[in-house]
Design a protein around this motif. Structure first.
Motif, PDB file in Angstrom:
ATOM      1  N   ILE A 149      -5.093   9.131 -13.056  1.00 29.62           N
ATOM      2  CA  ILE A 149      -4.647   9.830 -11.827  1.00 29.62           C
ATOM      3  C   ILE A 149      -5.395   8.906 -10.587  1.00 29.62           C
ATOM      4  O   ILE A 149      -4.636   8.863  -9.641  1.00 29.62           O
ATOM      5  N   ALA A 150      -6.521   8.643 -10.811  1.00 31.72           N
ATOM      6  CA  ALA A 150      -7.434   7.767  -9.592  1.00 31.72           C
ATOM      7  C   ALA A 150      -6.393   6.900  -9.203  1.00 31.72           C
ATOM      8  O   ALA A 150      -6.258   6.300  -8.198  1.00 31.72           O
ATOM      9  N   ARG A 151      -6.117   5.986 -10.517  1.00 33.96           N
ATOM     10  CA  ARG A 151      -5.494   4.661  -9.947  1.00 33.96           C
ATOM     11  C   ARG A 151      -4.074   4.974  -9.185  1.00 33.96           C
ATOM     12  O   ARG A 151      -3.744   4.454  -8.411  1.00 33.96           O
ATOM     13  N   GLU A 152      -3.337   6.022  -9.756  1.00 32.93           N
ATOM     14  CA  GLU A 152      -2.111   6.173  -9.165  1.00 32.93           C
ATOM     15  C   GLU A 152      -2.167   6.948  -7.671  1.00 32.93           C
ATOM     16  O   GLU A 152      -1.283   6.899  -7.055  1.00 32.93           O
ATOM     17  N   SER A 153      -3.263   7.550  -7.702  1.00 34.45           N
ATOM     18  CA  SER A 153      -3.518   8.485  -6.642  1.00 34.45           C
ATOM     19  C   SER A 153      -3.773   7.494  -5.195  1.00 34.45           C
ATOM     20  O   SER A 153      -3.716   8.138  -4.158  1.00 34.45           O
ATOM     21  N   LYS A 154      -4.021   6.287  -5.484  1.00 37.00           N
ATOM     22  CA  LYS A 154      -4.836   5.471  -4.384  1.00 37.00           C
ATOM     23  C   LYS A 154      -3.851   5.286  -3.476  1.00 37.00           C
ATOM     24  O   LYS A 154      -4.213   5.392  -2.403  1.00 37.00           O
ATOM     25  N   THR A 155      -2.601   5.443  -3.626  1.00 35.70           N
ATOM     26  CA  THR A 155      -1.724   5.290  -2.546  1.00 35.70           C
ATOM     27  C   THR A 155      -1.656   6.345  -1.625  1.00 35.70           C
ATOM     28  O   THR A 155      -1.342   6.245  -0.603  1.00 35.70           O
ATOM     29  N   LEU A 156      -1.908   7.422  -2.379  1.00 37.37           N
ATOM     30  CA  LEU A 156      -1.864   8.560  -1.315  1.00 37.37           C
ATOM     31  C   LEU A 156      -3.546   8.847  -0.919  1.00 37.37           C
ATOM     32  O   LEU A 156      -3.351   9.363   0.239  1.00 37.37           O
ATOM     33  N   ASN A 157      -4.188   8.348  -1.278  1.00 38.69           N
ATOM     34  CA  ASN A 157      -5.645   8.768  -0.865  1.00 38.69           C
ATOM     35  C   ASN A 157      -6.349   7.528  -0.595  1.00 38.69           C
ATOM     36  O   ASN A 157      -7.296   7.544  -0.204  1.00 38.69           O
ATOM     37  N   ASN A 158      -5.839   6.392  -0.675  1.00 36.02           N
ATOM     38  CA  ASN A 158      -6.514   5.416  -0.351  1.00 36.02           C
ATOM     39  C   ASN A 158      -7.630   4.909  -1.282  1.00 36.02           C
ATOM     40  O   ASN A 158      -7.542   4.148  -1.977  1.00 36.02           O
ATOM     41  N   ARG A 159      -8.311   5.836  -1.359  1.00 35.50           N
ATOM     42  CA  ARG A 159      -9.429   5.835  -2.179  1.00 35.50           C
ATOM     43  C   ARG A 159      -9.644   6.944  -3.018  1.00 35.50           C
ATOM     44  O   ARG A 159      -9.403   8.064  -2.539  1.00 35.50           O
ATOM     45  N   VAL A 160     -10.003   6.703  -4.194  1.00 34.44           N
ATOM     46  CA  VAL A 160     -10.175   8.001  -5.001  1.00 34.44           C
ATOM     47  C   VAL A 160     -11.378   8.029  -5.433  1.00 34.44           C
ATOM     48  O   VAL A 160     -11.856   7.104  -6.171  1.00 34.44           O
ATOM     49  N   LEU A 387      -7.032   7.429   7.306  1.00 34.56           N
ATOM     50  CA  LEU A 387      -6.745   6.832   6.203  1.00 34.56           C
ATOM     51  C   LEU A 387      -7.565   5.566   6.080  1.00 34.56           C
ATOM     52  O   LEU A 387      -7.088   4.656   6.731  1.00 34.56           O
ATOM     53  N   ASP A 388      -8.301   5.351   4.988  1.00 30.43           N
ATOM     54  CA  ASP A 388      -8.936   4.245   4.699  1.00 30.43           C
ATOM     55  C   ASP A 388      -8.013   3.230   3.877  1.00 30.43           C
ATOM     56  O   ASP A 388      -7.555   3.904   2.660  1.00 30.43           O
ATOM     57  N   THR A 389      -7.512   2.240   4.285  1.00 27.26           N
ATOM     58  CA  THR A 389      -6.885   1.337   3.391  1.00 27.26           C
ATOM     59  C   THR A 389      -7.424   0.502   2.531  1.00 27.26           C
ATOM     60  O   THR A 389      -8.346  -0.158   2.892  1.00 27.26           O
ATOM     61  N   TYR A 390      -7.518   0.640   1.087  1.00 28.89           N
ATOM     62  CA  TYR A 390      -8.126  -0.157   0.464  1.00 28.89           C
ATOM     63  C   TYR A 390      -7.250  -1.496   0.386  1.00 28.89           C
ATOM     64  O   TYR A 390      -7.768  -2.628   0.020  1.00 28.89           O
ATOM     65  N   ASP A 391      -5.933  -1.563   0.499  1.00 32.90           N
ATOM     66  CA  ASP A 391      -5.173  -2.562   0.735  1.00 32.90           C
ATOM     67  C   ASP A 391      -5.144  -3.013   2.203  1.00 32.90           C
ATOM     68  O   ASP A 391      -4.674  -2.371   3.108  1.00 32.90           O
ATOM     69  N   ASP A 460       6.283   1.123  -5.558  1.00 30.52           N
ATOM     70  CA  ASP A 460       5.415  -0.073  -4.861  1.00 30.52           C
ATOM     71  C   ASP A 460       4.101   0.889  -4.395  1.00 30.52           C
ATOM     72  O   ASP A 460       4.033   1.612  -3.346  1.00 30.52           O
ATOM     73  N   ASP A 461       3.207   0.410  -5.184  1.00 33.07           N
ATOM     74  CA  ASP A 461       1.946   1.305  -4.835  1.00 33.07           C
ATOM     75  C   ASP A 461       1.204   0.759  -3.691  1.00 33.07           C
ATOM     76  O   ASP A 461      -0.004   1.255  -3.285  1.00 33.07           O
ATOM     77  N   ASN A 462       1.694  -0.217  -3.126  1.00 33.68           N
ATOM     78  CA  ASN A 462       0.914  -0.814  -1.982  1.00 33.68           C
ATOM     79  C   ASN A 462       1.572  -0.389  -0.618  1.00 33.68           C
ATOM     80  O   ASN A 462       1.016  -0.769   0.227  1.00 33.68           O
ATOM     81  N   LYS A 463       2.774   0.292  -0.903  1.00 24.86           N
ATOM     82  CA  LYS A 463       3.259   0.715   0.479  1.00 24.86           C
ATOM     83  C   LYS A 463       2.547   1.799   0.911  1.00 24.86           C
ATOM     84  O   LYS A 463       1.895   2.459   0.064  1.00 24.86           O
ATOM     85  N   THR A 464       2.448   2.021   2.109  1.00 22.39           N
ATOM     86  CA  THR A 464       1.662   3.076   2.601  1.00 22.39           C
ATOM     87  C   THR A 464       2.602   4.206   2.714  1.00 22.39           C
ATOM     88  O   THR A 464       3.878   4.224   2.461  1.00 22.39           O
ATOM     89  N   LEU A 465       2.219   5.258   2.951  1.00 27.05           N
ATOM     90  CA  LEU A 465       2.830   6.437   2.783  1.00 27.05           C
ATOM     91  C   LEU A 465       3.714   6.592   3.953  1.00 27.05           C
ATOM     92  O   LEU A 465       4.798   6.961   3.959  1.00 27.05           O
ATOM     93  N   THR A 468       6.574   4.395   3.200  1.00 24.73           N
ATOM     94  CA  THR A 468       7.702   4.855   2.105  1.00 24.73           C
ATOM     95  C   THR A 468       8.188   6.357   2.518  1.00 24.73           C
ATOM     96  O   THR A 468       9.254   6.741   2.190  1.00 24.73           O
ATOM     97  N   GLY A 469       7.804   6.583   3.714  1.00 20.93           N
ATOM     98  CA  GLY A 469       8.274   8.131   4.182  1.00 20.93           C
ATOM     99  C   GLY A 469       7.554   9.315   3.873  1.00 20.93           C
ATOM    100  O   GLY A 469       8.021  10.434   4.236  1.00 20.93           O
ATOM    101  N   ILE A 470       6.392   9.055   3.049  1.00 26.62           N
ATOM    102  CA  ILE A 470       5.881  10.076   2.642  1.00 26.62           C
ATOM    103  C   ILE A 470       5.269  10.812   3.497  1.00 26.62           C
ATOM    104  O   ILE A 470       5.029  12.154   3.614  1.00 26.62           O
TER     105      ILE A 470
END
Length: 695
Positions: A149-160, A387-391, A460-465, A468-470
């Motif tokens: 979850i954390a892994r996948e959530s990072k795009t949403l939360n930058n950091r999990v 939002l803190d970007t890890y990427d 694409d996990d690296n796209k920002t929200l 991606t339009g989120i």
DNA sequence: ATTAGGG
DNA sequence: CCCTAAT
């Protein structure tokens, strides 16, 4: 004996409950409780709150968990009005998931649940119910789930941030409800009503209601410090608690754990949303488990012996972590643990053949998805929503100052389709349990999160929200999440030291990848780099490769006269080809066979066969009841009978493992008595006719 | 190959 | 579950 036919039930899209709540509003509290009360808590609830910061390695970030001892009663989780007395009763938590006398058709009975919390973006607590019966071996797997979850959530939360712990809770009786087609006798223990339905692939007919959806209407309270915010250093306190939910098994469902979770969170805790206050309910029977780290609990020993409370905070580590992340480069702490082998700890499910295609259920029904798994948006205070970007891609970094946060509320996840197979003579109880195990197997197999935006999978996990339009609120109505089997790990080399018996999900990747995409999912997009492969709960023997929908269909051609209750899929040559058979590195010591606990259904089959054939004809028993269970030798059956007899003679408290229904044990004893008597008679005078125990 | 029983 | 002795 009536031939047993297999019934294949496929169910799909059952929802794993995502419970979102916000701790501090009395109004919401009532609302949440009402919702909880209307639901049946199924089993383990894995409470996850995804936070904005990655606390990363638990071992690193979480200081030694402070034991809440009855004596010391210390806790530095300040806000928790912990009553050590309540939290630290000596009495061990009841681990018997079975109420021996009342749960014949209740798979798990009062549940000991595991709860985990991750703190999430904006105080959202995501609950994922998991059956306790997943057992000790699955504890680590739960971490893995969180990892996923954390892994996948990072795009949403930058950091999990995964700062969580596990706690036990009794969640009342298993809430798994099965709605089987045209089956007025569902309440009974027989599957009589199901037999007619063998031709109709139930498909969606099996409705898993074990889960509920809980949602709070609005967002967090203002005084709750959003842990996701990296700008606020003081808000980083993220206490991790091992909380107790009432373990009183007599609690009605409605009283079960979840309510208390919500309830307690209402008790003000200035530490913010990430804090789980401790329950003061009398039913709570926590006990100090000592200074073990969380992961240590993964061992069976601890799981059983110390299902108790552990409460600690790891402020300092968190702070350290945060500071690091705030200075200079943004560091994303990724954990390697998901790379490790799951095998040894993974509980092996054998009775139930489960396969989970990818989370394709969403593709056809976006509206429904939105209804169930959709998300709402809420404005967020820009001060706190950075939002803190890890990427650290330049564009993202540049934009970071003007970020608005995207607040999402996940009501539930879509769960991939699951297939189970169960003999028609199985009981409703075992069906329930099978379903439970299927879900459990899926969950503990590790999973990842799929993000769907307007029906399309965002890969694409690296796209920002924003990219991606989120972040566009108008699109958020069509934002959904799915749970997917997490099979992205690189399979170990075939020359791995691990024997084939350690076939696990990792190993399963390859055979699974061979499954035709069509068999997997409606969503063709899903068949991308990430193998959306099926998942099996049964890393079966060398000769029993991964079950898949493909296999399931082929099962239809399997002669129905196979008696095995433990129906295993036919061997797939292809799959076998990729599952290394014994590769004896050391021919000296042959790999010990993997332990495969007998399921209740197997016991049932065994008892039935022995009742008929007696205790001295294990080969016949094998042929009769376990013919298709290649991994059960007649010696195994004989041994199992031996242990069954022993089990039946000892007190229920001394029994371990999956509880065998008392009824079965009684039959064991009577059969044993009958046949031993018969055997002694046989010495006296040879019987004219073959005796047979009356059934 | 099976059965029985100890480990 | 494993190992062995005895059928």
């Amino acid at each position: 004996m009536m031939l047993q036919k297999r019934l294949d039930y496929g169910f799909s899209g059952c929802q794993v409950p995502a419970m979102l709540y916000f701790p501090k509003s009395a109004k919401r509290k009532r609302s949440a409780r009402r919702k909880v009360e209307n639901k049946q808590l199924c089993a383990i609830d894995l409470l996850a709150t995804v936070a904005g910061e990655l606390l990363s390695e638990r071992e690193n970030c979480a200081p030694s968990p402070q034991c809440i001892d009855g004596a010391s009663g210390t806790t530095n989780t300040s806000k928790a009005s912990v009553k050590p007395d309540h939290l630290c009763q000596k009495e061990p938590l009841k681990t018997e998931p079975f109420d021996q006398h009342s749960c014949n058709d209740t798979v798990l009975g009062p549940e000991v649940a595991t709860k985990r919390q991750i703190s999430c973006g904006s105080t959202e607590h995501l609950h994922i119910l998991r059956p306790k019966d997943s057992g000790p071996a699955s504890l680590l797997d739960k971490y893995d789930i969180l990892d996923a979850i954390a892994r996948e959530s990072k795009t949403l939360n930058n950091r999990v941030d995964i700062s969580y712990s596990a706690a036990y809770a009794v969640a009342g009786r298993c809430g798994t409800e099965t709605n089987l087609p045209a089956s007025p006798e569902v309440e009974g223990d027989g599957l009589t009503g199901f037999q007619e339905s063998e031709n109709q692939m139930p498909g969606n007919g099996l409705d898993i209601n074990a889960v509920g959806i809980y949602g709070m209407e609005d967002s967090m309270d203002l005084d709750t410090k959003p842990p996701a915010l990296v700008s606020s250093d003081s808000s980083t306190e993220v206490p991790v608690c091992w909380n107790y939910l009432p373990s009183n098994s007599s609690l009605p469902k409605q009283e079960s754990g979840m309510e208390h979770v919500v309830d307690r969170d209402d008790d003000d805790n200035s530490s913010g949303c990430t804090h789980l206050s401790t329950i003061t309910n009398k039913a709570c029977r926590p006990r100090c488990i000592g200074n073990h780290r969380v992961r240590k609990l993964s061992t069976l020993k601890y799981w059983r012996a110390a299902p108790n409370i552990l409460k600690y905070s790891h402020i300092s580590d968190y702070d350290t972590e945060k500071k690091r992340s705030l200075h200079g480069k943004k560091i994303y702490y990724t954990r390697q643990r998901t790379q490790r082998s799951y095998c040894k700890r993974r509980k092996l499910f054998e009775r139930c053949l489960v396969s989970a295609s990818n989370g394709g259920m969403y593709s056809g029904d976006i509206p429904n998805l939105c209804e169930m798994g959709g998300i709402g948006t809420e404005a967020h205070d820009p001060r706190t929503a950075v939002l803190d970007t890890y990427d650290a891609s330049p564009s993202q970094a540049e934009q970071s100052s003007s970020y608005n946060s995207v607040k999402l509320r996940i009501k539930s996840f879509m769960v991939p389709e699951l297939f189970i197979e169960i003999p028609e003579t199985a009981t409703v109880g075992s069906l329930k349990q099978t379903v439970m195990e299927a879900v459990t197997a899926f969950l503990q197999g590790g999973m990842s999160i799929g993000v769907l935006l307007q029906g399309k999978k965002v890969r694409d996990d690296n796209k920002t929200l924003r990219q991606t339009g989120i972040s566009c609120s108008d699109k958020l109505d069509n934002l959904g999440f799915t749970l997917e089997p997490s099979l992205t790990q690189t399979p170990p080399p075939l020359t791995s030291l691990r024997g084939p018996h350690f076939l696990c999900l990792d190993d399963a990747v390859e055979p699974l990848a061979r499954i035709p995409p069509g068999a997997l999912s409606i969503d063709q997009e899903a068949t991308d780099s990430t193998p959306q492969a099926v998942l099996t709960s049964s890393p079966v023997s060398d000769h029993e490769p991964i079950h898949s929908p493909t296999d399931a269909s082929s099962l239809d051609q399997t002669p129905a006269d196979k008696l095995a209750l433990v129906a295993l899929p036919p061997v797939s040559i292809e799959a076998l080809a990729v599952v290394p058979l014994r590769k004896p590195r050391h021919p000296e010591h042959v790999q010990r066979r993997i332990r495969r606990p007998f399921s209740v259904a197997e016991v049932e089959a065994l008892v039935q066969a022995v009742e008929k054939l007696g205790t001295g004809r294990w080969r016949d028993v094998k042929l009769r009841a376990f013919d298709s269970a290649k991994h059960r030798t007649y010696v195994d059956l004989k041994d199992k009978w031996k242990t069954l007899v022993h089990t039946a003679r000892i007190s229920p408290q001394q029994r371990r493992g999956e509880p065998v229904p008392q009824e079965l044990l009684d039959r064991v004893l009577s059969a044993q008595a009958f046949w031993s008597q018969q055997q002694s008679k046989l010495h006296a005078k040879p019987p004219a006719a073959e005796p047979c125990l009356l059934l």
